[in-house]
Design an enzyme around this catalytic site. Structure first.
Site, PDB file in Angstrom:
ATOM      1  N   GLY A 247      -1.020  -1.927   6.683  1.00  0.00           N
ATOM      2  CA  GLY A 247      -1.126  -2.982   7.602  1.00  0.00           C
ATOM      3  C   GLY A 247      -2.230  -3.584   7.463  1.00  0.00           C
ATOM      4  O   GLY A 247      -3.062  -3.440   6.455  1.00  0.00           O
TER       5      GLY A 247
ATOM      6  N   THR B  57       0.936  -1.216  -0.052  1.00  0.00           N
ATOM      7  CA  THR B  57      -0.087   0.119  -0.110  1.00  0.00           C
ATOM      8  C   THR B  57       0.837   1.238  -0.028  1.00  0.00           C
ATOM      9  O   THR B  57       1.860   1.218   0.640  1.00  0.00           O
ATOM     10  CB  THR B  57      -0.863  -0.212   1.276  1.00  0.00           C
ATOM     11  OG1 THR B  57      -1.661  -0.839   1.189  1.00  0.00           O
ATOM     12  CG2 THR B  57      -1.439   1.454   1.463  1.00  0.00           C
TER      13      THR B  57
END
Ligand code: ASP
Length: 365
Positions: free
Chosen positions: A282, A230
């Protein structure tokens, strides 16, 4: 004679009155002059410093599993991305423009789990999420589950600037994108061999889990060797404004239109000029439950702690105790950066107003 005295008194009274009025006018203009000079002298106008931090995802990133050439490729892409944002800030540009410029470069690279390098869903599609927040106005924009938007972060900005909403999803988000002239691509643009192989591995592992445990573990990041990636960016511009943005393909093998933290304002992204700007990466479910990005800002606002203390407390204590893994990047209103994670590594970079550049991948750098 009496008449003359009365007339003199009257004239005297009128002269006094007009003096009083002139005084008042002067006071008024002083007040308005003050307010003008106050605006010019406000810290937001005169702040000289600026800074930018980016991440390219957190996870089980170990040096022993990384080839020299792949490591060099990551570092050079991180450098290219942060320099693009830094140039904008150096030239007096807006924090939000710096955030989108840096994120666009990472979205266009197959190295990261965003845009071109997005991970696959269980069905072999790519569903992308992104969000942005402006620390000056507290305006925000987000998109979730889009499948044909080349740069989802640009659509998030468009939602913020040109719609009455904060978050759009799926088909509706695409219709809005078309109406705003946002660049679309065919779904196969997002195909990369590396991510497709990750999906196959995850599905195989899931079958084993099914056979033995008779239950579906649809997103277990520990079996997803390339779940990380990400991308995010936070920036402080010369006008004292903060901005944050996050863009992702989510988690490998996700299904049922699962949406993670990245497009959730307060979880994946948050910015407030009085505290800091934050972008998370995460295991999204934990970041949503912990409202991680907003929690960091709230700790600074209500407890008066530094950005360093707030990120450490939220990631190393609160998120860890909840069972979550990942990290954040943050920058405060004075340009102090923080890059905190409880995973083995996090792709990250920071550049300050003097042009000092830091790039890190593993935990001990
Ligand atoms: N937070 C993202 C999600 O849960 C994934 C990641 O950052 O690696 O969708």
């Amino acid at each position: 004679m009496k008449k003359f005295q009365i007339l003199t008194l009257l004239i005297g009274f009128l002269v006094l009155l007009s003096c009083k009025n002139t005084e008042n006018d002067n006071q008024k203009s002083e007040i308005s002059d003050n307010s003008i000079s106050k605006e010019v002298e406000s810290p937001a106008e005169t702040i000289e410093t600026f800074g930018i931090v980016i991440h390219g995802g957190a996870g089980t990133i170990r040096k022993k599993n990384m080839s020299d050439s792949l490591e060099a490729a990551y570092k050079s892409k991180l450098e290219e991305a942060i320099k693009a944002g830094h140039d904008i800030l150096k030239n007096g540009g807006d924090a939000m423009d710096a955030v989108t410029a840096s994120i666009n470069i990472m979205e266009d690279s197959p190295l990261f789990n965003a845009g071109k390098g997005a991970v696959f869903t269980h069905e072999g599609q790519n569903e992308l999420d992104a969000s942005v927040m402006d620390g000056k106005t507290l305006n925000a924009g987000a998109v979730a589950g889009v499948t044909q938007i080349k740069n989802p972060i640009n659509l998030a900005v468009e939602v913020m600037d040109n719609s009455d909403h904060v978050m759009l999803s799926g088909k509706g988000a695409q219709i809005f994108a078309e109406s705003r002239g946002i660049e679309l691509v065919e779904p196969d643009y997002f195909y990369t061999e590396r991510r497709y192989r990750s999906l196959q591995r995850a599905i195989k592992k899931e079958k084993v889990t099914l056979d033995h445990d008779e239950k579906v573990s649809f997103v277990d990041p520990f079996i997803q060797d390339s779940k990380f990636g990400t991308v995010g960016c936070v920036a402080l511009d010369k006008n004292g404004n903060l901005a944050a943005g996050t863009s992702t393909g989510g988690m490998t093998n996700k299904r049922w239109n699962r949406i993670g933290d990245s497009p959730i304002i307060g979880a994946g992204t948050y910015a407030n000029n009085t505290t800091c700007a934050v972008s998370s990466t995460g295991w999204g479910e934990y970041f949503i439950r912990g409202m991680v990005a907003h929690d960091i800002s709230a700790m600074m606002e209500y407890k008066g702690v530094s950005v360093e203390e707030a990120t450490e407390e939220v990631i190393q204590k609160k998120l860890t105790e909840l069972g979550g893994t990942g990290g954040v990047i943050a920058i405060d209103a004075k340009g102090n950066p923080s890059m905190e994670f409880n995973t083995k590594g996090m792709y990250r970079a920071h550049m300050d107003a003097d042009g000092n550049l830091y790039i890190g991948i593993y935990g001990d750098e």
